[in-house]
Scaffold this motif. Structure first.
Motif, PDB file in Angstrom:
ATOM      1  N   ALA A  33       0.826  -1.204   0.000  1.00 29.89           N
ATOM      2  CA  ALA A  33       0.000   0.000   0.000  1.00 29.89           C
ATOM      3  C   ALA A  33       0.863   1.259   0.000  1.00 29.89           C
ATOM      4  N   GLU A  34       0.226   2.380  -0.307  1.00 29.73           N
ATOM      5  CA  GLU A  34       0.866   3.671  -0.118  1.00 29.73           C
ATOM      6  C   GLU A  34       0.941   3.935   1.388  1.00 29.73           C
ATOM      7  N   LEU A  35       2.119   4.301   1.879  1.00 29.80           N
ATOM      8  CA  LEU A  35       2.310   4.437   3.323  1.00 29.80           C
ATOM      9  C   LEU A  35       2.584   5.876   3.745  1.00 29.80           C
ATOM     10  N   ASN A  36       2.295   6.818   2.868  1.00 27.59           N
ATOM     11  CA  ASN A  36       2.498   8.222   3.213  1.00 27.59           C
ATOM     12  C   ASN A  36       1.410   8.705   4.166  1.00 27.59           C
ATOM     13  N   SER A  37       1.770   9.628   5.036  1.00 29.91           N
ATOM     14  CA  SER A  37       0.816  10.338   5.894  1.00 29.91           C
ATOM     15  C   SER A  37       0.075   9.431   6.859  1.00 29.91           C
ATOM     16  N   LEU A  38       0.716   8.343   7.293  1.00 33.45           N
ATOM     17  CA  LEU A  38       0.090   7.467   8.269  1.00 33.45           C
ATOM     18  C   LEU A  38       0.409   7.947   9.684  1.00 33.45           C
ATOM     19  N   PRO A  39      -0.431   7.600  10.652  1.00 31.97           N
ATOM     20  CA  PRO A  39      -0.166   7.988  12.042  1.00 31.97           C
ATOM     21  C   PRO A  39       0.948   7.134  12.635  1.00 31.97           C
ATOM     22  N   PRO A  40       1.403   7.444  13.839  1.00 33.01           N
ATOM     23  CA  PRO A  40       2.422   6.610  14.484  1.00 33.01           C
ATOM     24  C   PRO A  40       1.940   5.173  14.653  1.00 33.01           C
ATOM     25  N   ILE A  41       2.866   4.233  14.409  1.00 24.28           N
ATOM     26  CA  ILE A  41       2.542   2.806  14.431  1.00 24.28           C
ATOM     27  C   ILE A  41       3.541   2.083  15.327  1.00 24.28           C
ATOM     28  N   ARG A  42       3.033   1.174  16.136  1.00 21.33           N
ATOM     29  CA  ARG A  42       3.883   0.255  16.890  1.00 21.33           C
ATOM     30  C   ARG A  42       3.626  -1.156  16.388  1.00 21.33           C
ATOM     31  N   ILE A  43       4.709  -1.904  16.140  1.00 18.51           N
ATOM     32  CA  ILE A  43       4.614  -3.295  15.693  1.00 18.51           C
ATOM     33  C   ILE A  43       5.422  -4.159  16.641  1.00 18.51           C
ATOM     34  N   ASP A  44       4.795  -5.224  17.166  1.00 16.81           N
ATOM     35  CA  ASP A  44       5.467  -6.203  18.013  1.00 16.81           C
ATOM     36  C   ASP A  44       5.396  -7.556  17.326  1.00 16.81           C
ATOM     37  N   VAL A  45       6.514  -8.276  17.292  1.00 13.59           N
ATOM     38  CA  VAL A  45       6.563  -9.559  16.590  1.00 13.59           C
ATOM     39  C   VAL A  45       7.573 -10.463  17.273  1.00 13.59           C
ATOM     40  N   GLY A  46       7.325 -11.767  17.219  1.00  9.68           N
ATOM     41  CA  GLY A  46       8.280 -12.728  17.753  1.00  9.68           C
ATOM     42  C   GLY A  46       9.407 -12.987  16.773  1.00  9.68           C
ATOM     43  N   ASP A  47      10.602 -13.180  17.300  1.00  6.82           N
ATOM     44  CA  ASP A  47      11.762 -13.425  16.435  1.00  6.82           C
ATOM     45  C   ASP A  47      11.707 -14.796  15.772  1.00  6.82           C
ATOM     46  N   ASP A  48      10.900 -15.723  16.298  1.00 10.68           N
ATOM     47  CA  ASP A  48      10.841 -17.077  15.761  1.00 10.68           C
ATOM     48  C   ASP A  48       9.666 -17.283  14.803  1.00 10.68           C
ATOM     49  N   GLU A  49       9.084 -16.218  14.296  1.00  9.29           N
ATOM     50  CA  GLU A  49       7.889 -16.328  13.459  1.00  9.29           C
ATOM     51  C   GLU A  49       8.197 -16.391  11.970  1.00  9.29           C
ATOM     52  N   LEU A  50       7.419 -17.189  11.247  1.00 12.51           N
ATOM     53  CA  LEU A  50       7.470 -17.142   9.794  1.00 12.51           C
ATOM     54  C   LEU A  50       7.138 -15.736   9.288  1.00 12.51           C
ATOM     55  N   LEU A  51       6.286 -15.024  10.019  1.00 11.74           N
ATOM     56  CA  LEU A  51       5.854 -13.694   9.590  1.00 11.74           C
ATOM     57  C   LEU A  51       6.770 -12.572  10.077  1.00 11.74           C
ATOM     58  N   LEU A  52       7.946 -12.914  10.575  1.00 13.96           N
ATOM     59  CA  LEU A  52       8.875 -11.879  11.035  1.00 13.96           C
ATOM     60  C   LEU A  52       9.156 -10.859   9.934  1.00 13.96           C
ATOM     61  N   ALA A  53       9.440 -11.335   8.733  1.00 14.52           N
ATOM     62  CA  ALA A  53       9.776 -10.423   7.641  1.00 14.52           C
ATOM     63  C   ALA A  53       8.602  -9.535   7.251  1.00 14.52           C
ATOM     64  N   ASP A  54       7.375 -10.005   7.499  1.00 11.71           N
ATOM     65  CA  ASP A  54       6.219  -9.155   7.214  1.00 11.71           C
ATOM     66  C   ASP A  54       6.258  -7.893   8.062  1.00 11.71           C
ATOM     67  N   SER A  55       6.697  -8.021   9.307  1.00  7.83           N
ATOM     68  CA  SER A  55       6.805  -6.855  10.183  1.00  7.83           C
ATOM     69  C   SER A  55       7.995  -5.984   9.816  1.00  7.83           C
ATOM     70  N   ILE A  56       9.140  -6.606   9.603  1.00 11.89           N
ATOM     71  CA  ILE A  56      10.362  -5.836   9.328  1.00 11.89           C
ATOM     72  C   ILE A  56      10.235  -5.053   8.029  1.00 11.89           C
ATOM     73  N   ARG A  57       9.753  -5.715   6.975  1.00 11.33           N
ATOM     74  CA  ARG A  57       9.651  -5.042   5.678  1.00 11.33           C
ATOM     75  C   ARG A  57       8.619  -3.915   5.719  1.00 11.33           C
ATOM     76  N   TYR A  58       7.485  -4.151   6.401  1.00 14.00           N
ATOM     77  CA  TYR A  58       6.488  -3.085   6.500  1.00 14.00           C
ATOM     78  C   TYR A  58       7.065  -1.897   7.273  1.00 14.00           C
ATOM     79  N   ALA A  59       7.717  -2.168   8.387  1.00 10.85           N
ATOM     80  CA  ALA A  59       8.297  -1.084   9.191  1.00 10.85           C
ATOM     81  C   ALA A  59       9.324  -0.299   8.388  1.00 10.85           C
ATOM     82  N   ASP A  60      10.150  -1.001   7.625  1.00 12.20           N
ATOM     83  CA  ASP A  60      11.167  -0.319   6.805  1.00 12.20           C
ATOM     84  C   ASP A  60      10.515   0.575   5.757  1.00 12.20           C
ATOM     85  N   ARG A  61       9.484   0.063   5.086  1.00 12.81           N
ATOM     86  CA  ARG A  61       8.802   0.851   4.050  1.00 12.81           C
ATOM     87  C   ARG A  61       8.093   2.048   4.666  1.00 12.81           C
TER      88      ARG A  61
END
Length: 315
Positions: free
Chosen positions: A229-257
């Motif tokens: 998605a377009e990620l401009n002008s979004l409010p502050p976001i907090r993301i919590d994720v476990g290091d042992d998750e298959l979905l770890l990269a889903d959090s890291i990549r979204y946070a980076d973008r």
């Protein structure tokens, strides 16, 4: 990014959880698993003094979680997880209530429609309707939170609402996502790097959920996968994720973008923790620490919604 080491106090409980989960890892879950899934989340301890009221907001049925000293004009929208196939508002009232008391806001948990009976975009359409219903009922400040698929819905909702700014739509003051599923195309490298470490999921399990929800539609549609998605002008976001998750990269990549788009993002990675470990309050000390930090983050967003005055919250 903050990395939280596995607490020594949690190590025995994590080992026990892994042993118990090992026999069921990789089992594909369809609608027949809804009672089991609901029972698992209903076991989260209830927070004190939360009144649960059946309600309809924006045409979407669900439950209000009412607090004795809720902040006036403030609301939280909580979106449950379950791979778009499992989960219910009623089963999540205990868990969402734990977050609500920490945020200090009355909270609505919608029963959005589930797949395969109601495929994409039913879930996100219902989330939008519930949010707009809160605005129509007079909410002045709103934060959004969700876990897993509900975390994905939370992040998709932010981008959709940002497009509504020109229409005068009240924007979320902040959002929190726990183990969000941001990429239904399953392209993250953690599907390989965490394949053995994840105690719950395999690629096949998540692919089955995605297939039931999308039913042939594009997995990279931004309303289904907020990573695109377009990620401009979004409010502050907090993301919590476990290091042992298959979905770890889903959090890291979204946070980076999001960070590259100028969004204030707090990313906390918890070593040794499984998917949506926060629901294991009373079992993992890390669950309590994470939920406390999420509550503090969202509470601060409701206290001060001015971007110039808000500061990142770390745990």
């Amino acid at each position: 990014m903050t990395i939280h080491s596995l607490l020594p106090e949690d190590a025995p409980a994590v080992a026990a959880m892994r042993q118990a989960a090992s026999a069921h890892k990789g089992e594909k879950l369809g609608p027949e698993a809804r009672p089991m899934f609901d029972a698992m989340f209903a076991a989260t301890p209830a927070a004190a003094d939360v009144r649960i009221e059946p309600a309809t907001v924006g045409g979407i049925a669900g439950f209000w979680l009412r607090l004795p000293n809720a902040r006036p004009g403030a609301r939280m929208l909580y979106l449950h997880g379950g791979g778009y196939v499992l989960g219910s508002a009623q089963a999540l009232t205990n868990f969402a209530g734990q977050i609500a008391v920490r945020v200090g806001a009355d909270t609505f948990v919608p029963d959005y429609r589930l797949a395969p009976e109601h495929p994409f975009p039913a879930a996100i359409d219902d989330a939008i309707a519930a949010y707009r219903g809160l605005v129509a009922e007079g909410a002045e400040r709103i934060v959004v939170a969700g876990d897993s698929a509900g975390g994905g819905l939370t992040l998709s909702l932010l981008s959709i609402l940002a497009d509504d700014k020109t229409k005068g739509m009240v924007q979320p003051a902040g959002a929190a996502a726990m183990s969000p599923w941001t990429d239904l195309a399953l392209t993250g490298d953690s599907f390989e790097t965490r394949a053995g470490a994840d105690p719950i999921f395999t690629r096949g399990v998540l692919q089955a959920f995605a297939d039931m929800y999308l039913q042939g539609q594009d997995a990279t549609n931004s309303k289904a996968s907020p990573l695109y998605a377009e990620l401009n002008s979004l409010p502050p976001i907090r993301i919590d994720v476990g290091d042992d998750e298959l979905l770890l990269a889903d959090s890291i990549r979204y946070a980076d973008r999001a960070r590259a788009a100028g969004v204030e993002v707090t990313l906390s990675i918890w070593e040794g923790m499984p998917h949506v470990f926060q629901s294991s309050l009373g079992h993992f000390l890390a669950a309590e620490q994470s939920v406390d930090a999420i509550g503090a983050f969202l509470r601060q967003r409701l206290i001060d919604v001015s971007p110039s005055n808000s500061t990142p919250s770390e745990a």
